[in-house]
Design a protein around this motif. Sequence first.
Motif, PDB file in Angstrom:
ATOM      1  N   ARG A 137      14.439  50.976  51.145  1.00 15.93           N
ATOM      2  CA  ARG A 137      14.566  51.176  52.945  1.00 15.93           C
ATOM      3  C   ARG A 137      14.276  50.116  53.618  1.00 15.93           C
ATOM      4  N   SER A 138      15.086  49.340  54.625  1.00 13.48           N
ATOM      5  CA  SER A 138      14.288  48.221  54.944  1.00 13.48           C
ATOM      6  C   SER A 138      14.729  48.080  56.611  1.00 13.48           C
ATOM      7  N   THR A 139      14.493  47.921  58.096  1.00  7.31           N
ATOM      8  CA  THR A 139      14.964  47.590  58.988  1.00  7.31           C
ATOM      9  C   THR A 139      15.308  46.628  59.271  1.00  7.31           C
ATOM     10  N   VAL A 140      15.824  45.825  57.892  1.00  5.68           N
ATOM     11  CA  VAL A 140      16.646  44.460  57.663  1.00  5.68           C
ATOM     12  C   VAL A 140      15.928  43.417  58.853  1.00  5.68           C
ATOM     13  N   GLY A 141      14.467  42.809  58.949  1.00  8.29           N
ATOM     14  CA  GLY A 141      13.989  42.039  60.096  1.00  8.29           C
ATOM     15  C   GLY A 141      14.219  42.636  61.333  1.00  8.29           C
ATOM     16  N   ALA A 142      13.789  43.721  61.453  1.00  5.97           N
ATOM     17  CA  ALA A 142      13.647  44.652  62.488  1.00  5.97           C
ATOM     18  C   ALA A 142      15.141  44.921  63.589  1.00  5.97           C
ATOM     19  N   TYR A 144      17.255  46.851  63.209  1.00  9.40           N
ATOM     20  CA  TYR A 144      17.707  48.198  63.564  1.00  9.40           C
ATOM     21  C   TYR A 144      16.220  48.953  64.189  1.00  9.40           C
ATOM     22  N   GLU A 145      15.660  50.477  64.559  1.00  9.38           N
ATOM     23  CA  GLU A 145      14.335  50.729  65.201  1.00  9.38           C
ATOM     24  C   GLU A 145      13.624  51.098  63.775  1.00  9.38           C
ATOM     25  N   GLN A 146      14.773  51.888  62.943  1.00 10.20           N
ATOM     26  CA  GLN A 146      14.035  52.992  61.560  1.00 10.20           C
ATOM     27  C   GLN A 146      14.887  52.141  60.550  1.00 10.20           C
ATOM     28  N   LYS A 147      14.429  52.281  59.888  1.00 13.04           N
ATOM     29  CA  LYS A 147      14.343  51.701  58.204  1.00 13.04           C
ATOM     30  C   LYS A 147      16.063  53.101  57.565  1.00 13.04           C
ATOM     31  N   GLN A 148      16.651  51.464  57.577  1.00 14.59           N
ATOM     32  CA  GLN A 148      17.761  52.330  56.321  1.00 14.59           C
ATOM     33  C   GLN A 148      17.392  52.326  54.920  1.00 14.59           C
ATOM     34  N   PRO A 163      24.519  31.754  43.808  1.00 13.48           N
ATOM     35  CA  PRO A 163      25.436  32.905  44.382  1.00 13.48           C
ATOM     36  C   PRO A 163      25.577  32.010  45.792  1.00 13.48           C
ATOM     37  N   LEU A 164      26.668  32.297  46.415  1.00 11.53           N
ATOM     38  CA  LEU A 164      27.126  31.963  47.541  1.00 11.53           C
ATOM     39  C   LEU A 164      26.462  32.911  49.121  1.00 11.53           C
ATOM     40  N   GLY A 165      26.140  33.762  49.167  1.00  7.77           N
ATOM     41  CA  GLY A 165      25.663  34.644  49.335  1.00  7.77           C
ATOM     42  C   GLY A 165      24.954  35.353  49.179  1.00  7.77           C
ATOM     43  N   VAL A 166      25.139  36.299  50.087  1.00  8.01           N
ATOM     44  CA  VAL A 166      25.164  38.203  50.210  1.00  8.01           C
ATOM     45  C   VAL A 166      25.626  38.589  50.666  1.00  8.01           C
ATOM     46  N   VAL A 167      25.724  40.243  50.287  1.00  7.88           N
ATOM     47  CA  VAL A 167      26.008  41.724  50.719  1.00  7.88           C
ATOM     48  C   VAL A 167      25.713  42.442  50.586  1.00  7.88           C
ATOM     49  N   LEU A 168      25.239  42.530  52.332  1.00 10.26           N
ATOM     50  CA  LEU A 168      24.504  44.591  52.354  1.00 10.26           C
ATOM     51  C   LEU A 168      25.454  45.476  52.907  1.00 10.26           C
ATOM     52  N   ALA A 169      25.159  46.595  51.918  1.00 10.00           N
ATOM     53  CA  ALA A 169      25.734  47.493  52.426  1.00 10.00           C
ATOM     54  C   ALA A 169      24.022  48.732  53.075  1.00 10.00           C
ATOM     55  N   VAL A 170      24.521  49.205  54.573  1.00  7.81           N
ATOM     56  CA  VAL A 170      23.168  49.868  54.979  1.00  7.81           C
ATOM     57  C   VAL A 170      23.938  51.478  56.167  1.00  7.81           C
ATOM     58  N   MET A 171      23.078  52.121  55.265  1.00 10.91           N
ATOM     59  CA  MET A 171      23.338  53.522  56.083  1.00 10.91           C
ATOM     60  C   MET A 171      21.966  54.138  57.110  1.00 10.91           C
ATOM     61  N   ASP A 172      22.981  55.078  57.317  1.00 13.27           N
ATOM     62  CA  ASP A 172      21.375  54.802  58.311  1.00 13.27           C
ATOM     63  C   ASP A 172      20.777  56.594  57.448  1.00 13.27           C
ATOM     64  N   SER A 173      19.369  56.126  57.288  1.00 12.64           N
ATOM     65  CA  SER A 173      18.544  57.562  56.792  1.00 12.64           C
ATOM     66  C   SER A 173      19.180  58.708  57.298  1.00 12.64           C
ATOM     67  N   ARG A 174      19.380  58.993  58.386  1.00  7.53           N
ATOM     68  CA  ARG A 174      19.474  59.817  59.144  1.00  7.53           C
ATOM     69  C   ARG A 174      20.471  60.777  58.654  1.00  7.53           C
ATOM     70  N   GLU A 175      21.597  60.045  58.190  1.00  8.64           N
ATOM     71  CA  GLU A 175      23.014  60.759  58.149  1.00  8.64           C
ATOM     72  C   GLU A 175      22.781  61.691  56.996  1.00  8.64           C
ATOM     73  N   LEU A 176      21.708  60.738  55.744  1.00  2.00           N
ATOM     74  CA  LEU A 176      21.602  61.871  54.630  1.00  2.00           C
ATOM     75  C   LEU A 176      20.829  62.525  54.825  1.00  2.00           C
ATOM     76  N   MET A 177      19.267  62.687  55.634  1.00  2.13           N
ATOM     77  CA  MET A 177      18.292  63.975  55.818  1.00  2.13           C
ATOM     78  C   MET A 177      19.290  64.410  56.741  1.00  2.13           C
ATOM     79  N   GLU A 178      20.644  65.115  57.312  1.00  4.00           N
ATOM     80  CA  GLU A 178      21.072  65.760  58.299  1.00  4.00           C
ATOM     81  C   GLU A 178      21.712  66.900  57.370  1.00  4.00           C
ATOM     82  N   MET A 179      22.055  66.134  56.364  1.00  3.62           N
ATOM     83  CA  MET A 179      22.663  67.284  54.909  1.00  3.62           C
ATOM     84  C   MET A 179      21.279  68.269  54.820  1.00  3.62           C
TER      85      MET A 179
END
Length: 487
Positions: A137-142, A144-148, A163-179
């Motif tokens: 969980r991270s704000t990706v260097g601020a 995002y306002e909340q940790k993702q 490695p040529l680079g990276v791919v980040l998949a980011v999801m809002d934790s609030r969507e997971l907590m809604e359940m």
Amino acid sequence: MGTGKKGRFRGLYWQQFMLTAGMVLLTLLLLGASFYALSYSYTLTEKRGEMRQRAQLIAQLSADYLRSGGEEDGDQELTLRNLAGLASLMSDARFLICNDRGNVLLTSDETLVGRVVTVPDPIMEDILRGDGLYEGRSTVGAVYEQKQFVVGVPVGDRSDAKPLGVVLAVMDSRELMEMWRSFIGLFFMTAAMILLIAFVASSLMSMRQIQPISEMVQATRSYAAGNLDVRIHEDGRDDEIGELAASFNLMADSLAETERQRRDFIANISHELKTPMTTIAGYTDGILDGTIPPEKERHYLQIISDESRRLSRLVRRMLDISQIQSLEMKKEEFDLCESMRLALLSMEQKINDRGLDVEADIPDDSVMVQGDNDLITQVIYNLLENAAKFAAPASALYLGLHTVGDKAVVSVRNQGHTIPAEEIPLLFERFHKSDKSRSEDKDGYGLGLYIVKTILDQHKEKITVTSENGVTTFSFTVQKAQPIHTN
């Protein structure tokens, strides 16, 4: 005081309800916590796995784009951006395609379009020089306002030196907590319904249990006030409460019977004492005031003396009964035949006075029994005395002994008046005397057979009475002694 009693019953009801409600609530909390922890961990693992798969797919498609340094034609960039957007729709995650310095080149997150975004070094180091994977969980260097929830994978294959680079998949934790918010709401609604059902069930059960107890309290107060006619309603319950109610009613019946016997005893002893005391007082007053002439004083003084002795014998009999009831019975082995002969010998004078012919059927050999020798001898003597008293003059008096199994049976039989069937159950009550005995037996008190029954009850033995065609038989049992086995 009554309010305090009712308060205790209300407390009993609430204690049972709170116990039931507490157990139900604790069970729901434990089940809810267990389900929450397991399902949360499972769902988080599933989401991270899904995000990792989508990120690896985007990483494979991004390799050529990153080899060219992000300078390929616009069609490739547009295709890659569309694929990232499609992956976002499929997984509810946003994707960031970065070079090996952490600079975001493409993203499916519209909020980051046109912004300069750099992935923090710790995340890049974990992906490029670590295990080749970042999950956390991270704000990706601020950015995002909340940790993702963030999952990062490297871009490149074996042909690439690094490695040529990276791919980040980011999801809002609030969507997971809604359940989980939905789950918590459903949990509390279910808990409330279960508690309501538990409240109703506990109320019905508590009232069903407390009702007979309340009746017992009211009945006890009635008994204390002298009303022994109150009984507990028995509704056929086959449990401890039903058994308690039935036992309570049996106790009430026993108390009522004891009270009836007490009143009868007082009435009977008052009747028995009144006659001699009235005679003594009347003749004494007559002598003192001169109503009885001097020449007749000796005659009436003799009557006073006889009545005094009769009164003394009555009091002694009452004391005997009291002593027998409180006496600790001695269990010993003795010869019942010898006891019968001693009792018969003690009755010799009375038997001769009545001109009775004795038929003794007593075995020559010993018949050893268990019990209190003195008390059993008293039983035989009282039965013989009673039989002699009511036997027809010059008739036969029978005393016999035989054995049945492990019991010795003693029988006393006389010939005289037939006892009515309805009077036989009353023979062993205190002060009971038949109408004929009241006229013929001036010295009787109706206590001899009562003493017999008291002694046999202490021995846990039985006595039976039959009376037909002028022949009356009393029979009682005594436990035979166990034979001693020798090797």
